[in-house]
Structures are given as structure tokens and as C-alpha cells.
Motif scaffolding. Structure first.
Motif, PDB file in Angstrom:
ATOM      1  N   ASN A 122      22.525   9.224 -39.369  1.00  0.00           N
ATOM      2  CA  ASN A 122      21.211   8.988 -39.199  1.00  0.00           C
ATOM      3  C   ASN A 122      20.458   8.394 -37.946  1.00  0.00           C
ATOM      4  OD1 ASN A 122      18.916   8.438 -40.807  1.00  0.00           O
ATOM      5  ND2 ASN A 122      19.122   6.486 -41.397  1.00  0.00           N
ATOM      6  N   MET A 123      21.188   8.865 -37.026  1.00  0.00           N
ATOM      7  CA  MET A 123      20.674   8.364 -35.665  1.00  0.00           C
ATOM      8  C   MET A 123      19.338   9.313 -35.478  1.00  0.00           C
ATOM      9  SD  MET A 123      22.012   6.021 -33.475  1.00  0.00           S
ATOM     10  CE  MET A 123      21.385   6.699 -32.075  1.00  0.00           C
ATOM     11  N   LYS A 124      18.276   8.696 -35.012  1.00  0.00           N
ATOM     12  CA  LYS A 124      17.047   9.314 -34.814  1.00  0.00           C
ATOM     13  C   LYS A 124      16.935   9.617 -33.136  1.00  0.00           C
ATOM     14  CE  LYS A 124      15.076   7.563 -38.621  1.00  0.00           C
ATOM     15  NZ  LYS A 124      16.046   6.392 -38.776  1.00  0.00           N
ATOM     16  N   PHE A 125      16.839  11.080 -32.776  1.00  0.00           N
ATOM     17  CA  PHE A 125      16.403  11.381 -31.255  1.00  0.00           C
ATOM     18  C   PHE A 125      14.860  11.693 -31.599  1.00  0.00           C
ATOM     19  CE2 PHE A 125      20.836  13.026 -30.338  1.00  0.00           C
ATOM     20  CZ  PHE A 125      21.544  11.956 -30.668  1.00  0.00           C
ATOM     21  N   VAL A 126      14.029  10.941 -30.642  1.00  0.00           N
ATOM     22  CA  VAL A 126      12.745  11.255 -30.710  1.00  0.00           C
ATOM     23  C   VAL A 126      12.135  11.669 -29.352  1.00  0.00           C
ATOM     24  CG1 VAL A 126      10.258  10.171 -31.333  1.00  0.00           C
ATOM     25  CG2 VAL A 126      12.355   9.517 -32.501  1.00  0.00           C
ATOM     26  N   LEU A 127      11.442  12.775 -29.234  1.00  0.00           N
ATOM     27  CA  LEU A 127      10.917  13.156 -27.876  1.00  0.00           C
ATOM     28  C   LEU A 127       9.382  13.531 -27.930  1.00  0.00           C
ATOM     29  CD1 LEU A 127      11.772  14.530 -25.251  1.00  0.00           C
ATOM     30  CD2 LEU A 127      11.634  16.779 -26.247  1.00  0.00           C
ATOM     31  N   LEU A 128       8.733  12.911 -27.095  1.00  0.00           N
ATOM     32  CA  LEU A 128       7.221  13.035 -26.684  1.00  0.00           C
ATOM     33  C   LEU A 128       7.108  13.784 -25.752  1.00  0.00           C
ATOM     34  CD1 LEU A 128       7.488  10.156 -28.282  1.00  0.00           C
ATOM     35  CD2 LEU A 128       5.491   9.385 -27.203  1.00  0.00           C
ATOM     36  N   HIS A 129       6.385  15.101 -25.892  1.00  0.00           N
ATOM     37  CA  HIS A 129       6.062  16.098 -24.946  1.00  0.00           C
ATOM     38  C   HIS A 129       4.663  16.487 -24.952  1.00  0.00           C
ATOM     39  CE1 HIS A 129       6.698  19.151 -28.107  1.00  0.00           C
ATOM     40  NE2 HIS A 129       7.667  18.140 -28.799  1.00  0.00           N
ATOM     41  N   GLU A 130       4.169  17.093 -24.117  1.00  0.00           N
ATOM     42  CA  GLU A 130       3.020  17.623 -24.124  1.00  0.00           C
ATOM     43  C   GLU A 130       2.532  19.262 -24.329  1.00  0.00           C
ATOM     44  OE1 GLU A 130       0.924  14.854 -20.578  1.00  0.00           O
ATOM     45  OE2 GLU A 130       2.650  16.233 -20.087  1.00  0.00           O
ATOM     46  N   THR A 131       3.662  19.998 -24.000  1.00  0.00           N
ATOM     47  CA  THR A 131       3.602  21.454 -24.387  1.00  0.00           C
ATOM     48  C   THR A 131       4.685  21.773 -25.628  1.00  0.00           C
ATOM     49  OG1 THR A 131       5.150  21.854 -22.584  1.00  0.00           O
ATOM     50  CG2 THR A 131       3.030  21.599 -22.021  1.00  0.00           C
ATOM     51  N   ARG A 132       4.454  22.800 -26.007  1.00  0.00           N
ATOM     52  CA  ARG A 132       5.311  23.493 -26.932  1.00  0.00           C
ATOM     53  C   ARG A 132       6.513  24.234 -26.263  1.00  0.00           C
ATOM     54  NH1 ARG A 132       4.431  23.700 -32.394  1.00  0.00           N
ATOM     55  NH2 ARG A 132       5.715  25.329 -33.583  1.00  0.00           N
ATOM     56  N   GLY A 136      13.832  25.199 -26.193  1.00  0.00           N
ATOM     57  CA  GLY A 136      14.287  24.383 -25.289  1.00  0.00           C
ATOM     58  C   GLY A 136      14.493  22.975 -25.584  1.00  0.00           C
ATOM     59  N   ILE A 137      13.572  22.482 -26.810  1.00  0.00           N
ATOM     60  CA  ILE A 137      13.579  21.213 -27.154  1.00  0.00           C
ATOM     61  C   ILE A 137      14.940  21.218 -28.300  1.00  0.00           C
ATOM     62  CG2 ILE A 137      12.826  19.389 -28.579  1.00  0.00           C
ATOM     63  CD1 ILE A 137      10.120  20.234 -27.537  1.00  0.00           C
ATOM     64  N   LYS A 138      15.229  22.086 -28.781  1.00  0.00           N
ATOM     65  CA  LYS A 138      16.503  22.205 -29.820  1.00  0.00           C
ATOM     66  C   LYS A 138      17.463  22.340 -29.017  1.00  0.00           C
ATOM     67  CE  LYS A 138      18.465  24.728 -33.725  1.00  0.00           C
ATOM     68  NZ  LYS A 138      18.276  25.843 -34.476  1.00  0.00           N
ATOM     69  N   ALA A 139      17.727  22.910 -27.819  1.00  0.00           N
ATOM     70  CA  ALA A 139      18.923  23.102 -27.261  1.00  0.00           C
ATOM     71  C   ALA A 139      19.095  21.756 -26.335  1.00  0.00           C
ATOM     72  CB  ALA A 139      18.627  24.241 -26.173  1.00  0.00           C
ATOM     73  N   PHE A 140      18.069  21.068 -25.847  1.00  0.00           N
ATOM     74  CA  PHE A 140      18.020  19.801 -25.390  1.00  0.00           C
ATOM     75  C   PHE A 140      18.507  18.706 -26.561  1.00  0.00           C
ATOM     76  CE2 PHE A 140      15.888  15.595 -24.451  1.00  0.00           C
ATOM     77  CZ  PHE A 140      16.630  15.372 -23.554  1.00  0.00           C
ATOM     78  N   PHE A 141      18.180  19.014 -27.606  1.00  0.00           N
ATOM     79  CA  PHE A 141      18.527  17.949 -28.664  1.00  0.00           C
ATOM     80  C   PHE A 141      20.314  18.232 -29.035  1.00  0.00           C
ATOM     81  CE2 PHE A 141      14.126  16.965 -30.498  1.00  0.00           C
ATOM     82  CZ  PHE A 141      14.294  15.597 -30.163  1.00  0.00           C
ATOM     83  N   LYS A 178      17.283  20.904 -17.308  1.00  0.00           N
ATOM     84  CA  LYS A 178      17.798  22.394 -17.601  1.00  0.00           C
ATOM     85  C   LYS A 178      16.887  23.075 -18.800  1.00  0.00           C
ATOM     86  CE  LYS A 178      21.600  25.094 -19.287  1.00  0.00           C
ATOM     87  NZ  LYS A 178      23.172  25.120 -19.702  1.00  0.00           N
ATOM     88  N   TYR A 179      16.542  22.420 -19.668  1.00  0.00           N
ATOM     89  CA  TYR A 179      15.823  22.896 -20.735  1.00  0.00           C
ATOM     90  C   TYR A 179      14.261  22.360 -21.126  1.00  0.00           C
ATOM     91  CZ  TYR A 179      20.494  23.709 -22.519  1.00  0.00           C
ATOM     92  OH  TYR A 179      21.503  24.677 -22.676  1.00  0.00           O
ATOM     93  N   LEU A 180      13.952  21.359 -20.424  1.00  0.00           N
ATOM     94  CA  LEU A 180      12.522  20.857 -20.596  1.00  0.00           C
ATOM     95  C   LEU A 180      11.660  21.082 -19.342  1.00  0.00           C
ATOM     96  CD1 LEU A 180      13.299  17.111 -22.031  1.00  0.00           C
ATOM     97  CD2 LEU A 180      12.912  19.478 -23.353  1.00  0.00           C
TER      98      LEU A 180
END
Length: 180
Positions: A122-132, A136-141, A178-180
């Protein structure tokens, strides 16, 4: 283009945060207010439209205590934290509906899109970003989750306490680059 990462404990206590400025080219988007106006008026009133919509794509630099602090998207640090905290209720709702760790885009506030990843603990990783950039976001997470698990396995780290490891920070930054 900036990305803001927050790692939150099961009790929603912030354990780690990172602001990353990507050097990858950003996709150009038009302001929703500008799309309703004739083309001759958008250039004359571009500053007004930007101020009214709260959406700016350029990063601003501010001088504080002898150093430059970049603030992405015209938002200051407190507004970014408020957006991340406000999205926690939406993340909880999506968690109940979906049985996945990567929740993709769960919320949107002005130009910021909120993506989330929830671990089995139940750890939450929250990412705010401007582009879709879903892949890359899934690999980063996934990379951040692996680094988080390795940090939790360290006998000198106490669970659910702020992460102050320079190795963890360096590796998360490398993964973001690397990913974002």
C-alpha cells in the motif's frame, strides 16, 4: 518539462520526493481558452490567457539564498504538493475499482496529469507530469519500486520513515533521466 515524484507511506506520510526536469522535447499544446478565440487575438493576449488558465509550459527560475531554484510549469512547490495530496482520494477510488499496481493517469489539474503506482504494501508512488508517456512512466515506476524494495531490505533503514539515502536518490534520478 518537469516531473514531480512523491513516495507516500500507507498512512499517506511523504517519505521521498523528487523534481526532475526532462531534456526531452515537449509536445506543444494550446491553451483551452485560446482555442475559443480567433487566431488574431491569441498572440495579442497570450500573457493574459496564460495567467487566466494557470497553464504555462515554460519553467521559471527564481533566485533564493544565492542559488537558482527552477519551478516547473509556473507552479511553486506548495501547489505541486497540494495537487499530489488532493489526488490521493482519487487514487483510493481507482484502487478499489482496478486490481493493478500501475493505475496510469488517475487525475488532472490544469496542465498536470497525475499518474499513480500502488505497491502490495500500500505504498503510493505519485507522479505529476505534463505530457503523456505511459510506457516510460510504467518503466520508471517499476524501477523506483525495485529501488524502494532494496532500500527496505537494508537493515539500517526503518520502514515508513523518510528515505535519505544518497544512493537511492542518485538511482531514482538516473531512472527518471532514462525514462521520463
Amino acid at each position: 518539462m518537469s516531473h514531480h515524484l512523491f513516495l507516500l507511506s500507507p498512512s499517506d506520510t511523504p517519505l521521498y520526493q523528487l523534481t526532475h526536469y526532462s531534456s526531452k522535447p515537449a509536445q506543444t499544446t494550446t491553451s483551452p481558452l485560446a482555442s475559443n478565440l480567433p487566431s488574431w487575438s491569441t498572440s495579442a493576449f497570450a500573457g493574459t490567457l496564460t495567467a487566466l488558465s494557470g497553464a504555462t509550459s515554460a519553467s521559471q527560475a527564481h533566485h533564493a539564498q544565492g542559488g537558482n531554484i527552477r519551478i516547473g510549469g509556473g507552479q511553486d512547490r506548495h501547489v505541486i504538493q497540494m495537487i499530489a495530496n488532493a489526488s490521493l482520494d482519487v487514487i483510493e477510488e481507482v484502487m478499489r475499482k482496478e486490481n493493478a499496481m500501475y493505475l496510469k493517469s488517475v487525475d488532472k489539474f490544469n496542465e498536470w496529469t497525475v499518474s499513480a503506482f500502488v505497491t502490495p504494501g500500500n505504498m503510493k508512488f505519485v507522479l505529476l507530469h505534463e505530457t503523456r508517456n505511459d510506457d516510460g512512466i510504467k518503466a520508471f515506476f517499476n524501477d523506483v519500486w525495485e529501488l524502494y524494495v532494496k532500500t527496505m531490505l537494508n537493515p539500517f533503514h526503518t520502514a515508513h520513515t523518510p528515505i535519505r539515502s544518497t544512493v537511492f536518490d542518485t538511482r531514482v534520478r538516473a531512472s527518471a533521466k532514462k525514462y521520463l
